[in-house]
Design an enzyme around this catalytic site. Structure first.
Site, PDB file in Angstrom:
ATOM      1  N   LYS A 143      -2.057  -2.051   7.577  1.00 13.67           N
ATOM      2  CA  LYS A 143      -3.936  -1.661   8.735  1.00 13.67           C
ATOM      3  C   LYS A 143      -3.256  -1.834   9.982  1.00 13.67           C
ATOM      4  O   LYS A 143      -3.087  -3.075   9.969  1.00 13.67           O
ATOM      5  CB  LYS A 143      -4.914  -1.702   7.794  1.00 13.67           C
ATOM      6  CG  LYS A 143      -5.176  -1.033   6.113  1.00 13.67           C
ATOM      7  CD  LYS A 143      -5.889  -1.543   6.127  1.00 13.67           C
ATOM      8  CE  LYS A 143      -6.540  -0.296   4.437  1.00 13.67           C
ATOM      9  NZ  LYS A 143      -7.646  -0.835   4.494  1.00 13.67           N
ATOM     10  N   HIS A 200      -4.595  -8.834   4.127  1.00 16.10           N
ATOM     11  CA  HIS A 200      -5.533  -8.521   4.388  1.00 16.10           C
ATOM     12  C   HIS A 200      -6.607  -9.475   5.158  1.00 16.10           C
ATOM     13  O   HIS A 200      -5.688 -10.289   5.725  1.00 16.10           O
ATOM     14  CB  HIS A 200      -6.357  -9.363   2.865  1.00 16.10           C
ATOM     15  CG  HIS A 200      -6.266  -8.484   1.882  1.00 16.10           C
ATOM     16  ND1 HIS A 200      -7.049  -8.974   0.559  1.00 16.10           N
ATOM     17  CD2 HIS A 200      -6.872  -7.508   1.548  1.00 16.10           C
ATOM     18  CE1 HIS A 200      -6.810  -8.233  -0.276  1.00 16.10           C
ATOM     19  NE2 HIS A 200      -6.550  -7.002   0.066  1.00 16.10           N
ATOM     20  N   HIS A 240      -2.379   2.240  -6.296  1.00  9.70           N
ATOM     21  CA  HIS A 240      -2.729   0.989  -5.811  1.00  9.70           C
ATOM     22  C   HIS A 240      -2.855   0.177  -7.021  1.00  9.70           C
ATOM     23  O   HIS A 240      -3.019  -0.845  -7.052  1.00  9.70           O
ATOM     24  CB  HIS A 240      -3.913   1.741  -5.453  1.00  9.70           C
ATOM     25  CG  HIS A 240      -4.797   0.714  -3.850  1.00  9.70           C
ATOM     26  ND1 HIS A 240      -4.400   0.761  -2.974  1.00  9.70           N
ATOM     27  CD2 HIS A 240      -5.862   0.044  -3.971  1.00  9.70           C
ATOM     28  CE1 HIS A 240      -4.765  -0.496  -1.877  1.00  9.70           C
ATOM     29  NE2 HIS A 240      -5.415  -0.659  -2.827  1.00  9.70           N
ATOM     30  N   ARG A 255      -0.927  -2.653  -6.880  1.00  6.45           N
ATOM     31  CA  ARG A 255      -1.121  -3.283  -5.502  1.00  6.45           C
ATOM     32  C   ARG A 255      -1.770  -4.463  -6.425  1.00  6.45           C
ATOM     33  O   ARG A 255      -1.745  -5.569  -6.548  1.00  6.45           O
ATOM     34  CB  ARG A 255      -1.159  -2.954  -5.111  1.00  6.45           C
ATOM     35  CG  ARG A 255      -2.191  -3.624  -3.435  1.00  6.45           C
ATOM     36  CD  ARG A 255      -2.338  -2.828  -1.958  1.00  6.45           C
ATOM     37  NE  ARG A 255      -3.495  -3.682  -1.206  1.00  6.45           N
ATOM     38  CZ  ARG A 255      -2.759  -4.385  -0.752  1.00  6.45           C
ATOM     39  NH1 ARG A 255      -1.121  -4.689   0.333  1.00  6.45           N
ATOM     40  NH2 ARG A 255      -3.481  -4.963   0.448  1.00  6.45           N
ATOM     41  N   ARG A 275       0.358  -1.128  -0.454  1.00  8.22           N
ATOM     42  CA  ARG A 275      -0.171   0.207   0.402  1.00  8.22           C
ATOM     43  C   ARG A 275       0.877   1.639  -0.140  1.00  8.22           C
ATOM     44  O   ARG A 275       1.908   1.320   0.609  1.00  8.22           O
ATOM     45  CB  ARG A 275      -0.799  -0.109   1.868  1.00  8.22           C
ATOM     46  CG  ARG A 275      -2.159  -1.091   1.587  1.00  8.22           C
ATOM     47  CD  ARG A 275      -2.533  -0.928   2.209  1.00  8.22           C
ATOM     48  NE  ARG A 275      -3.396  -2.286   2.998  1.00  8.22           N
ATOM     49  CZ  ARG A 275      -3.304  -3.283   3.390  1.00  8.22           C
ATOM     50  NH1 ARG A 275      -2.571  -3.258   4.009  1.00  8.22           N
ATOM     51  NH2 ARG A 275      -4.433  -4.245   3.400  1.00  8.22           N
ATOM     52  N   TYR A 329     -10.466 -10.644  -6.771  1.00  7.08           N
ATOM     53  CA  TYR A 329      -8.859 -10.912  -7.247  1.00  7.08           C
ATOM     54  C   TYR A 329      -9.068 -12.503  -8.743  1.00  7.08           C
ATOM     55  O   TYR A 329      -8.009 -11.934  -9.512  1.00  7.08           O
ATOM     56  CB  TYR A 329      -7.257 -10.937  -6.935  1.00  7.08           C
ATOM     57  CG  TYR A 329      -6.947  -9.950  -6.286  1.00  7.08           C
ATOM     58  CD1 TYR A 329      -6.697  -9.038  -7.396  1.00  7.08           C
ATOM     59  CD2 TYR A 329      -7.237  -9.585  -5.310  1.00  7.08           C
ATOM     60  CE1 TYR A 329      -6.502  -7.435  -7.243  1.00  7.08           C
ATOM     61  CE2 TYR A 329      -6.990  -8.057  -4.478  1.00  7.08           C
ATOM     62  CZ  TYR A 329      -6.679  -7.238  -5.397  1.00  7.08           C
ATOM     63  OH  TYR A 329      -6.257  -6.115  -4.891  1.00  7.08           O
TER      64      TYR A 329
END
Length: 294
Positions: free
Chosen positions: A163, A260, A234, A237, A139, A269
């Site tokens: 995150k 994730h 992004h 990514r 990210r 994806y």
């Protein structure tokens, strides 16, 4: 509200951008409560339905409405934990989230983009940043936060904070490590009089680059390569994940590499990869072309 925002920062490890978004969303909630003569410590779920409906009626995107209502729920749950008498707030309906299939660069486009910078100090900086975005699926915030020692060039690994302050270690490949090595030797020392020691990717003054600075790098080189105007950090990514799935990598591994929390986030994806594979099939297979011509 101040105590809640502080709890996000200290207890949950939320990023500065997340805290800022919550502050903005809750300011609107406060305006609604004040205009309606309601108290945040006694408001009920039924009393918040007009607030939820008003957001949707203003034509805001479902994702924006969900975010604002989620912020309201989190804040009022926090207040309940502090002794407030809020009732039924969790029952306020959230609009259904529409899953958007992200647009991903084809492999040749991604390679053209990361190889676009020149060999000047800033070009070496750009190449290293682009290689890490694509080679490790970082990210923007993770790239910006990297320190020089976070890239293990011998092992081909990157240590980053994702995150919620969650650390993960991901492989980045030889192309990325070689780009970082060239940048550290012939690029970074020439950015500013005293380059910031604890930052890997620097701006032209030797300070840690900003998120906007990374966006500018990607857009500048994407435009020079004639790539679509939706291409941003992004996008690399997304390309990282899509090309792994196309290459046969299992979803659990991709989930771990991307950081994730839920496998459902990663499953998107498979749809992107399937779309790319269909395009490749239709362009390459003679019977696919014959069928398309009728």
């Amino acid at each position: 509200m101040t105590a809640f925002l502080e709890s996000l920062d200290v207890e949950r490890g939320a990023s500065r951008h997340t805290v800022t978004a919550y502050r903005r969303d809750l300011a609107e909630l406060e305006e609604f409560l004040k205009a309606s003569g309601l108290d945040a410590d006694t408001v009920t779920g039924d009393e918040l339905v007009p607030y939820a409906n008003g957001l949707s009626e203003r034509g805001l995107a479902p994702a924006t409405v969900r975010r604002r209502l989620a912020a309201a729920r989190a804040f009022l749950r926090f207040r309940a934990g502090e002794g407030a008498r809020t009732i039924g707030v969790k029952d306020v309906p959230l609009p259904r989230e529409r899953r958007r299939v992200p647009r991903a660069l084809a492999a040749d486009q991604a390679i053209r983009l990361v190889e676009a910078p020149d060999a000047t100090p800033l070009g070496l900086r750009d190449r290293a940043a682009l290689e890490l975005l694509y080679g490790a699926g970082l990210r923007v915030s993770e790239l910006v936060g990297l320190r020089p020692q976070d890239v293990d060039r011998d092992a081909g690994l990157v240590r980053c904070l994702g995150k919620g302050g969650r650390e993960r270690i991901v492989p980045c490949g030889r192309s990325a490590t070689e780009a970082v090595t060239r940048y550290l030797a012939r690029g970074r020392p020439f950015l500013g009089k005293t380059p910031q020691r604890d930052a890997l990717v620097l701006n032209n003054r030797g300070r840690r680059i900003t998120r906007q600075g990374v966006f500018d790098i990607v857009r500048r080189h994407a435009a020079a390569e004639g790539l679509p105007d939706w291409v941003g950090p992004h996008s690399l990514r997304h390309a990282f994940a899509t090309h792994l799935v196309e290459g046969g990598c299992d979803l659990r591994t991709v989930q771990e590499l991307l950081g994730h929390q839920r496998i459902g986030t990663t499953e998107i994806y498979t749809h992107v990869a399937g779309h790319h594979l269909r395009e490749t099939f239709e362009a390459a297979h003679p019977r696919a072309r014959a069928a398309a011509s009728h």
